[in-house]
Structures are given as structure tokens and as C-alpha cells.
Design an enzyme around this catalytic site. Structure first.
Site, PDB file in Angstrom:
ATOM      1  N   GLY A 128     -23.918 -37.580  26.036  1.00  0.00           N
ATOM      2  CA  GLY A 128     -24.545 -38.914  26.108  1.00  0.00           C
ATOM      3  C   GLY A 128     -25.527 -39.164  27.130  1.00  0.00           C
ATOM      4  O   GLY A 128     -26.842 -39.452  26.706  1.00  0.00           O
ATOM      5  N   GLU A 131     -28.344 -37.890  25.305  1.00  0.00           N
ATOM      6  CA  GLU A 131     -28.347 -38.744  23.569  1.00  0.00           C
ATOM      7  C   GLU A 131     -29.438 -39.950  24.411  1.00  0.00           C
ATOM      8  O   GLU A 131     -30.424 -40.497  24.015  1.00  0.00           O
ATOM      9  CB  GLU A 131     -27.462 -39.587  23.378  1.00  0.00           C
ATOM     10  CG  GLU A 131     -26.782 -38.740  22.738  1.00  0.00           C
ATOM     11  CD  GLU A 131     -25.182 -39.566  22.220  1.00  0.00           C
ATOM     12  OE1 GLU A 131     -25.115 -39.476  20.974  1.00  0.00           O
ATOM     13  OE2 GLU A 131     -24.272 -39.165  23.171  1.00  0.00           O
TER      14      GLU A 131
HETATM   15  C1  T1G Z   1     -21.292 -41.190  23.737  1.00  0.00           C
HETATM   16  C2  T1G Z   1     -21.307 -39.277  24.383  1.00  0.00           C
HETATM   17  O1  T1G Z   1     -21.635 -38.840  22.818  1.00  0.00           O
HETATM   18  C3  T1G Z   1     -19.921 -38.854  24.765  1.00  0.00           C
HETATM   19  C4  T1G Z   1     -18.297 -39.256  24.375  1.00  0.00           C
HETATM   20  C5  T1G Z   1     -19.687 -37.703  25.576  1.00  0.00           C
HETATM   21  O2  T1G Z   1     -20.847 -37.710  26.463  1.00  0.00           O
HETATM   22  S1  T1G Z   1     -18.617 -36.726  25.993  1.00  0.00           S
HETATM   23  C6  T1G Z   1     -18.957 -35.251  27.176  1.00  0.00           C
HETATM   24  C7  T1G Z   1     -19.958 -34.398  27.159  1.00  0.00           C
HETATM   25  N1  T1G Z   1     -20.079 -33.853  27.501  1.00  0.00           N
HETATM   26  C8  T1G Z   1     -19.762 -32.642  27.772  1.00  0.00           C
HETATM   27  O3  T1G Z   1     -18.841 -31.760  27.058  1.00  0.00           O
HETATM   28  C9  T1G Z   1     -19.630 -31.756  29.272  1.00  0.00           C
HETATM   29  C10 T1G Z   1     -18.963 -31.151  29.580  1.00  0.00           C
HETATM   30  N2  T1G Z   1     -19.286 -30.269  31.078  1.00  0.00           N
HETATM   31  C11 T1G Z   1     -19.958 -29.194  31.428  1.00  0.00           C
HETATM   32  O4  T1G Z   1     -19.587 -28.113  29.381  1.00  0.00           O
HETATM   33  C12 T1G Z   1     -19.416 -28.083  32.748  1.00  0.00           C
HETATM   34  O5  T1G Z   1     -18.796 -28.932  32.933  1.00  0.00           O
HETATM   35  C13 T1G Z   1     -20.945 -28.478  32.913  1.00  0.00           C
HETATM   36  C14 T1G Z   1     -21.901 -29.227  32.568  1.00  0.00           C
HETATM   37  C15 T1G Z   1     -21.913 -26.859  31.103  1.00  0.00           C
HETATM   38  C16 T1G Z   1     -21.094 -27.304  34.112  1.00  0.00           C
HETATM   39  O6  T1G Z   1     -20.656 -26.700  34.149  1.00  0.00           O
HETATM   40  P1  T1G Z   1     -19.919 -25.804  35.564  1.00  0.00           P
HETATM   41  O7  T1G Z   1     -20.036 -24.315  35.185  1.00  0.00           O
HETATM   42  O8  T1G Z   1     -21.660 -25.914  36.478  1.00  0.00           O
HETATM   43  O9  T1G Z   1     -18.980 -27.324  35.956  1.00  0.00           O
HETATM   44  P2  T1G Z   1     -17.504 -27.958  35.547  1.00  0.00           P
HETATM   45  O10 T1G Z   1     -16.223 -26.100  36.734  1.00  0.00           O
HETATM   46  O11 T1G Z   1     -17.786 -27.160  34.355  1.00  0.00           O
HETATM   47  O12 T1G Z   1     -17.072 -28.398  36.181  1.00  0.00           O
HETATM   48  C17 T1G Z   1     -17.477 -29.019  37.023  1.00  0.00           C
HETATM   49  C18 T1G Z   1     -16.446 -30.243  37.818  1.00  0.00           C
HETATM   50  O13 T1G Z   1     -17.129 -31.207  36.861  1.00  0.00           O
HETATM   51  C19 T1G Z   1     -15.491 -31.627  35.558  1.00  0.00           C
HETATM   52  N3  T1G Z   1     -16.961 -31.944  34.587  1.00  0.00           N
HETATM   53  C20 T1G Z   1     -17.832 -31.390  33.915  1.00  0.00           C
HETATM   54  N4  T1G Z   1     -17.401 -32.319  33.199  1.00  0.00           N
HETATM   55  C21 T1G Z   1     -17.168 -33.535  33.146  1.00  0.00           C
HETATM   56  C22 T1G Z   1     -17.077 -34.668  32.297  1.00  0.00           C
HETATM   57  N5  T1G Z   1     -18.032 -35.320  30.955  1.00  0.00           N
HETATM   58  N6  T1G Z   1     -16.230 -35.531  32.489  1.00  0.00           N
HETATM   59  C23 T1G Z   1     -15.584 -35.457  34.053  1.00  0.00           C
HETATM   60  N7  T1G Z   1     -15.343 -34.121  34.530  1.00  0.00           N
HETATM   61  C24 T1G Z   1     -16.271 -33.193  33.798  1.00  0.00           C
HETATM   62  C25 T1G Z   1     -15.151 -30.366  35.882  1.00  0.00           C
HETATM   63  O14 T1G Z   1     -13.787 -30.717  35.324  1.00  0.00           O
HETATM   64  C26 T1G Z   1     -14.718 -29.433  37.209  1.00  0.00           C
HETATM   65  O15 T1G Z   1     -13.974 -30.575  37.522  1.00  0.00           O
HETATM   66  P3  T1G Z   1     -13.282 -29.895  38.894  1.00  0.00           P
HETATM   67  O16 T1G Z   1     -12.675 -28.860  37.805  1.00  0.00           O
HETATM   68  O17 T1G Z   1     -13.996 -28.932  39.046  1.00  0.00           O
HETATM   69  O18 T1G Z   1     -12.009 -30.592  39.531  1.00  0.00           O
END
Ligand code: T1G
Length: 746
Positions: A128, A131
Site C-alpha cells: 500500500g 500504491e
Molecule cells: C492494500 C495493500 O495492497 C496491501 C493489502 C498491503 O499493503 S499488504 C502489506 C505489504 N507489505 C509487505 O509485505 C511488507 C512486509 N515487510 C517486509 O517486507 C519487511 O519487513 C521490510 C519492510 C522489507 C523490512 O525488513 P527488515 O528485515 O528490515 O525488518 P523485519 O524484521 O522484516 O520487520 C521488522 C518488524 O516489523 C514487522 N513488520 C514488517 N512489515 C510489517 C507489516 N507490513 N505489517 C506488520 N508488521 C510488519 C516485522 O514483523 C518485525 O516485527 P518484529 O518481528 O520485530 O516484531
């Protein structure tokens, strides 16, 4: 530039604007830079999902409306905070009731604005977050930023216009690739693709402000992506057929990639508004799906394994890892070479030791080409002299850590550990890559058993993501912490497990393999069993996988355990220590059928080393004769029984492992099976799958199969599994509490 604390309430924002307006009215550039609600990201504990947390979305909607409605404001810059733009939706919120203003209309308002809105991207612009940026009229990014639409990796699709705007901006083929793979791209690639307008090495927000000022008053007609049409394509149908074939082939039953192709097709064939409707429809088919739950569970599971703990109380946040700058590998066979490459790719200097001159020579040839291929794939460069080779263990006297990877024979490994204990510095960590032998016994061969742990890599060691870090009774917290951290540095998913026969992964696999053998005895064929497992989502069924890894590997272990004795006849031929045993694998090996390496195994191959498995009439005759010889009457076995017997015994052993404290939680077992054994990620892992199927059903089926096969004791449901069912089958995230209460060790 003004920044607002993340928890700014709407009324506070208004005061902030009033103050700005009052102070700045006479400033040369009356255009006001609206830092539309700084978007903190990835601060553990800080809310990440800014679009879906109602208050944050409300804050954004209000500030954008205010900025767009204020005549004095000539342009807007949207930026994040702490060097991060936005990682998209807060995945934790997907399981809850959604509230607050929807995302899509907000992005529409930004796009429709009559003043330029510039996205200043730093850190990550994912899901998002990207987006939102696609709704802006311009996108400026820092060179180190990562961009992407990874929703498909969460079992979803980009549902805030990503599937409609990205194809219009960068073309259908490129958009299809990004959306169906969910891969992150660098700012450089995003610029080359046309996602970004400018990439800077400097302060992105400053650059964006200057840029926003420079385009004030310019027409925005050509900047509203939703008004674009997708670049025409010569043969749209074949492109989408090909794309669909490709994702179906790679997806192995995952539904999100297929929906992503359908959504992008809508962008290429329908007007924007209809395409958005199609995007919404398709997202609705995914949002509450089991696969989306599994993938979102696994997103957090693979991060949870980093927070390891051991029964003795050692923990990730209280154990200090030691620095490892120089490492050594003893034994340069297939595994030793892969480990050497992985260590060098992680930036360590490595001493590679092989006492057999021929094997050393071969390794000196193989390792550089493996590094070269890795460099091309990963765009990394390795210092040529980062690896030194030696024929003697004495060469490792000054290293910080040693990984022993010699032939899987206890006597040989004992000798190596005795030598290392003399040669190495007193504080050198001694690690073994054994896949099943007793780590405590090897530790007892040394002067410092507290510095001995298992580092169990998976072939090919420089490619496979999984690393089982095996702690023994005397392994110190620092030794475990150091191995876990080194694994992370090598790009591995490190999972801490206790020392027992086969540790976690191979111990569960043994039950899975045995059931597959029993199914052949009862009438199944390798083809039937493999088809069931591959349709479930495994890249390879158990028999094709055995042919790949070599039937002789398991045979050697069974021989070492005194099981592989094909001289036995009658009933004793199929019984060991009072339990059912199948000598099928042993008999095949005695026929020299080791799998791909000999061109014959459970399947036939066109030549030794051949990769394409073909049914082998010899094998089917062999099975018929075997059944006749042992008075076994083949029966019709369906895919459901294959799945239940092979997967439920594996799961049951997983519960036994949790009960014994060998693994701390279900996430550890699921990460091991997804990253090490090809368990389909969209099924979450064996333990998550049990939760989805229903623990009662797993117990009921296991009991049914145990009744039919009483001489297979491990078909009896494990104590923990029964206890969870007795506790009303709590959801998987509550299992650790049940485990804890039972097992004082944990
Ligand atoms: C409408 C729309 O179309 C749709 C529906 C959406 O948008 S769907 C959502 C789409 N977004 C994603 O798929 C991105 C997912 N995140 C990542 O790919 C990676 O996190 C990162 C950004 C590349 C950073 O990596 P990192 O290595 O530096 O740290 P980390 O260890 O991974 O993350 C650090 C901490 O943040 C938490 N965390 C990371 N991304 C999160 C997220 N999107 N939501 C909730 N928690 C998240 C993770 O669990 C960890 O927590 P904790 O373990 O410490 O408690």
C-alpha cells in the site's frame, strides 16, 4: 519542513497548520510543504500499518484534504519518517475488523488533486505504500530505497490500485513480473522501469521539496496514471496465457499469483474504473482464504524463530554472540564446499581444509566457479584471497569458528574434534555439520564442550536458506547466539533446536519416509504417492526427492543403526525392535539403485545423473514380487490416505519434538519445513497445517491408522497433541502457553 509526532491527533494537526500558516505567510515560497503525517515504519512496537490503522488513515485523509483545499498551498510532498516511507498495510490487522476511511478513495483524491503531489521515498515503499506513491504525480526516491508490491507473498494482491496503475505506468510485462513475484526492486531498477521520476543520493525530502516547487503550476494531466492506457501489446492473449502457465507452474496450487495475473489482465483490457472493480472482486476471493492466513502466519513465523530460547533458559535477547571474522571448514566434499562459499559470500575469511589431496584439488576448482556463479546471481564480489586452502588441520589454529563437514561417520568426526580441541585457540567455537549424529558426544571429545554446537546446513549449503543450530546439553548461550548470528549473516534462516537423533527436520522426515515405504507395501506406487504430495504443493514427492538426494544416504544411516539387514526372511524381514519396518529402500540399494546418481532408483533416468524421472516397469515388477514374497495383498490407496499418513505422522512427530522441548514453538518447526524440506509456504508449515485441518481430525485419523497398523507405535497421537485437543484445540499462537505449562524445562 515540519514533522509531526506519529500519534498526532486531528485537532493537534489543525493547530500545527495554523501555526505554520501564521509564521510562513510572508516566506518567499508560499507554497507549503505538507509533510503529510510522517509515516513511521518498522519500529518494532510502533504501528506499522498506517493505511489501515483508522486514526493514521484519518490523519492522512484530513491533512491531504486540508492541503489540497488550502489555496495558499501550491504543492505537496508526502514523505515518511526515520528514513522509511511505508511498508504498506499492517499485516497483523488483517485478522481483525477493518475500520476507518478506505485507502482507494484517498489515493484517488491525491491523484485528482489540481496541485502537484510528490512522494519522497526512503527505505521502503512496499504494498500500500507504493500504491500511495503511484497515486502521487511524481515519485522521488533515495538510491538505497526498496520498492515493490509483495502482496502475493502474503496470499493477496495489491488492492489499492496497484494492479491497475502499475501496468499503465511501466507496461504489462514488467508489471506482471513485479506483481506475480512480489519481489522488491532497487531504486535504480525502479527508475529504469519508469516507476520513479528521480533518484537521489542526498536528503530525499529536500530534493522532493525543490522538485515540488519546480513543478508548481504545471499541468498534471499527463501525471495521473489512472488516466493512462496500458502500452499496446502485439499478442495480449498469448502473453497472458504464458503468464498464467508460468505462475500456475511455479505456484504449485497457490491461488494469489493466479488472481494477480487476472487483475493485471483487467488493467490491459478494461477501462480503469472497471479494472478497479475487478481488482476488488479478486481481492475478495483471497482476503479470507486459508492460503492468505497461512502466508501471513508464516511472515511472522520466519521472524519469530530469530527470538530463540533453549530449555536451560538461554535466550536471544540475553545471550551475547561472539565476533566471527575468520572461520574454517574441515572436509571439502559437497557440503564443505557449499559452506565455504556461503562463509566467503558473508564476507568472512575462510580456511578450507581437506586432507585428501584429490578432493582438495577438486574443491580448489569447484569453489571459485561456485563463487563466480553466486556473484553473477547476487551481484556480490568476493575478495579472491578470502579463502585459503590447506591439507592440514593445523592451519586453523587462529580462526574464531570451525565447521566440521567430513563424511557422516562418528569415529571420523570424533578424531577431527579431538584434533581441533588441541589445535584451536581455547575460545574457538567448534561446530559440526552432522545431519543426525550426537552433538553431545562430539562435544565430549573436546576440552571446551560449552563451545560445541551443531550447524546443520542443507544441500546445496550456499543456496538453501535453512540452518538448524543444534545446541547440546553443555552448549553455552554465547555459542548458540554466535552460531545463530553467523547463520543470519550468511543469509540463512537459523532455527535453534535441541540435540537428539536427527534433530528436528530429519527426525520428522524419517517418519514421513517410513510411511511412504509402508504405502508401497500396501499397494501404492511411487507415482501415486509423489503425485499426491506434489499436488499438495511440495516441489517434489518423497520418492523423486529420495532419488535426487541419493538412496544410499539413508541406507548408510540405517546400516549404522543396524536396521538394514536384508538377509532376514519371513515376518522378521519386516520387523525391527518389535516395530514394523520396510526393507524396500535397503533392497533397492543392494541392486545399486541409488537414484539419479546411478540413473535408477524409484524411477528410471535416461543416464546416471539424469534429472527427468520416468516410471520404471522394473520397479513395479519388483514391488509386485516383494508383496507376493511377503504375502502382502495390494489394495487401492487414494491420495487422501497418502497425504494423511505421510503428513500426519510428520506433524505428530513435530508435536513430540515440541513436547520434549527440542524445538521451542510451532513456528520453529514450520520454518524448518518450509525453508529446508519444500513444505509449500502457502500451507504455512506442518504445525500450521494441523491447526487449519483441525487437531481433533489429526488425532482421529492417526488413531484410525494406528488401529489398522498397531505395530507402528508413532501413529499414536503424541501427548501434547492430545492435550491441546483436551484444551479445546486453541489456535496455534496459543500453543506455546500449553507447551510451557507442561514442560517445566522450557
Ligand atoms: C492494500 C495493500 O495492497 C496491501 C493489502 C498491503 O499493503 S499488504 C502489506 C505489504 N507489505 C509487505 O509485505 C511488507 C512486509 N515487510 C517486509 O517486507 C519487511 O519487513 C521490510 C519492510 C522489507 C523490512 O525488513 P527488515 O528485515 O528490515 O525488518 P523485519 O524484521 O522484516 O520487520 C521488522 C518488524 O516489523 C514487522 N513488520 C514488517 N512489515 C510489517 C507489516 N507490513 N505489517 C506488520 N508488521 C510488519 C516485522 O514483523 C518485525 O516485527 P518484529 O518481528 O520485530 O516484531
Amino acid at each position: 519542513m515540519y514533522n509531526l509526532p506519529t500519534n498526532t491527533k486531528k485537532w493537534q494537526f489543525d493547530i500545527f497548520l495554523k501555526k505554520i500558516f501564521k509564521k510562513k505567510t510572508d516566506a518567499p515560497f508560499a507554497q507549503l510543504l505538507i509533510n503529510v503525517h510522517p509515516l513511521p515504519l518498522f519500529h518494532v512496537k510502533s504501528p506499522i500499518f498506517l493505511f489501515y490503522s483508522a486514526s493514521v488513515r484519518q490523519g492522512i485523509v484530513d491533512s491531504v484534504k486540508r492541503a489540497l483545499g488550502d489555496q495558499k498551498v501550491k504543492s505537496v510532498v508526502i514523505c515518511g519518517q526515520n528514513g522509511v516511507f511505508c511498508g504498506g498495510a499492517d499485516i497483523r490487522e488483517f485478522g481483525r475488523q477493518m475500520s476507518g476511511p478506505p485507502l482507494v478513495p484517498m489515493i484517488h483524491d491525491i491523484e485528482a488533486a489540481n496541485k502537484p503531489v510528490v512522494a519522497a521515498i526512503e527505505g521502503s515503499a512496499l504494498g500500500g505504500g507504493l500504491e500511495l506513491a503511484l497515486g502521487c504525480h511524481y515519485r522521488i526516491s533515495h538510491s538505497k530505497a526498496k520498492l515493490g508490491l509483495p502482496e502475493v507473498t502474503l496470499g493477496l494482491l495489491p488492492a489499492a490500485g496497484g494492479t491497475q496503475r502499475l501496468p499503465r505506468l511501466i507496461g504489462v510485462p514488467a508489471a506482471l513480473n513485479l506483481i506475480t513475484t512480489g519481489r522488491h526492486v532497487t531504486a535504480a531498477e525502479a527508475l529504469q522501469l519508469g516507476i520513479l521520476d528521480h533518484v537521489t543520493e542526498h536528503n530525499t525530502v529536500d530534493v522532493a521539496v525543490k522538485f515540488a516547487l519546480s513543478v508548481t503550476g504545471e499541468s498534471l494531466d499527463g501525471r495521473r496514471i489512472s488516466s493512462f492506457s496500458c502500452a499496446p501489446l502485439s499478442d495480449l492473449d498469448s502473453l497472458f496465457e504464458e503468464a498464467m502457465l508460468k505462475v500456475r507452474g511455479a505456484a504449485r496450487g497457490a491461488i494469489a499469483p493466479v488472481a494477480c495475473v487476472q487483475a493485471v489482465r483487467a488493467a490491459a483490457t478494461l477501462p480503469y474504473a472497471q479494472g478497479m472493480e475487478r481488482e476488488k472482486e479478486l481481492m475478495a476471493t483471497l482476503f479470507h482464504s486459508g492460503q492468505a492466513r497461512a502466508l501471513q502466519y508464516f511472515f511472522f513465523a520466519q521472524r519469530a524463530v530469530g527470538r530463540w530460547s533453549t530449555p536451560s533458559g538461554a535466550r536471544w535477547d540475553t545471550s551475547q554472540p561472539r565476533p566471527v571474522r575468520k572461520a574454517a571448514v574441515i572436509g571439502l566434499g559437497t557440503m564443505g564446499r557449499g559452506i565455504t562459499v556461503a562463509l566467503a559470500q558473508a564476507g568472512l575469511s575462510v580456511v578450507a581444509v581437506e586432507t585428501h589431496a584429490k578432493q582438495l584439488m577438486e574443491a580448489k576448482k569447484a569453489v571459485p566457479s561456485m563463487l563466480k556463479r553466486g556473484a553473477v546471481r547476487g551481484g556480490t564480489t568476493i575478495e579472491p584471497d578470502s579463502i585459503t586452502y590447506s591439507e592440514t588441520v593445523q592451519a586453523v589454529a587462529d580462526v574464531d569458528l570451525v565447521i566440521e563437514a567430513v563424511f557422516e561417520d562418528m569415529a571420523l568426526k570424533e578424531k577431527v574434534f579431538q584434533q581441533l580441541s588441541i589445535v584451536c585457540k581455547p575460545d574457538t567455537l567448534l561446530c559440526t555439520n552432522t545431519s543426525s549424529l550426537d552433538v553431545d558426544h562430539l562435544a565430549s571429545q573436546t576440552r571446551h564442550p560449552e563451545l560445541v554446537v551443531g550447524m546443520h546446513f542443507f544441500a546445496p549449503a550456499h543456496v538453501m536458506k535453512l540452518l538448524e543450530v543444534v545446541y547440546g546439553r553443555r552448549s553455552s548461550p554465547a555459542a548458540v547466539a554466535t552460531a545463530m548470528q553467523l547463520g543470519k549473516k550468511m543469509g540463512k534462516v537459523s532455527v535453534a533446536v535441541g540435540n537428539c537423533r536427527g534433530f528436528a527436520g530429519n527426525r520428522m522426515l524419517k517418519r514421513y519416509l517410513e510411511q511412504a515405504f509402508f504405502l508401497l507395501e500396501e499397494g501404492a506406487t511411487p507415482e501415486l504417492v509423489d503425485r499426491a504430495l506434489e499436488e499438495f504443493g511440495f516441489p517434489m514427492g518423497v520418492f523423486r526427492m529420495s532419488d535426487l538426494s541419493g538412496l544410499d544416504v539413508g541406507w548408510r544411516v540405517r546400516k549404522a543403526d543396524g536396521l538394514a539387514d536384508t538377509s532376514l526372511t519371513g515376518t522378521s524381514a519386516r520387523v525391527r525392535q518389535g516395530c514394523r519396518y520396510s526393507p524396500l529402500g535397503d533392497l533397492l540399494c543392494e541392486h545399486g539403485r541409488f537414484g539419479q546418481k546411478t540413473g535408477r532408483g524409484w524411477y528410471q533416468y535416461d543416464k546416471p545423473g539424469g534429472r527427468v524421472a520416468k516410471s520404471d516397469p522394473w520397479l513395479h515388477n519388483f514391488l509386485d514380487e516383494y508383496r507376493a514374497r511377503h504375502g502382502l495383498v495390494p489394495r487401492c490407496i487414494d491420495q487422501q490416505e497418502v497425504l494423511e499418513r505421510c503428513l500426519f505422522v510428520l506433524i505428530n512427530e513435530g508435536f513430540q519434538i515440541l513436547e520434549e522441548g527440542i524445538a521451542a514453538g510451532p513456528e520453529d518447526i514450520d520454518a524448518i519445513y518450509v525453508f529446508g524440506y519444500g513444505w509449500p509456504r502457502h500451507r504455512g508449515g506442518p504445525m500450521f497445517y494441523a491447526d487449519m485441518v483441525g487437531l481433533e481430525r489429526v488425532v482421529e485419523r492417526l488413531e484410525r491408522y494406528h488401529q489398522a497398523h498397531p505395530n507402528v507405535p508413532y501413529l499414536q497421537p503424541s501427548g501434547l497433541l492430545r492435550r491441546l485437543v483436551a484444551n479445546g484445540s486453541p489456535p496455534i499462537h496459543k500453543w506455546r502457553n500449553v507447551i510451557k505449562n507442561r514442560n517445566s524445562q522450557l
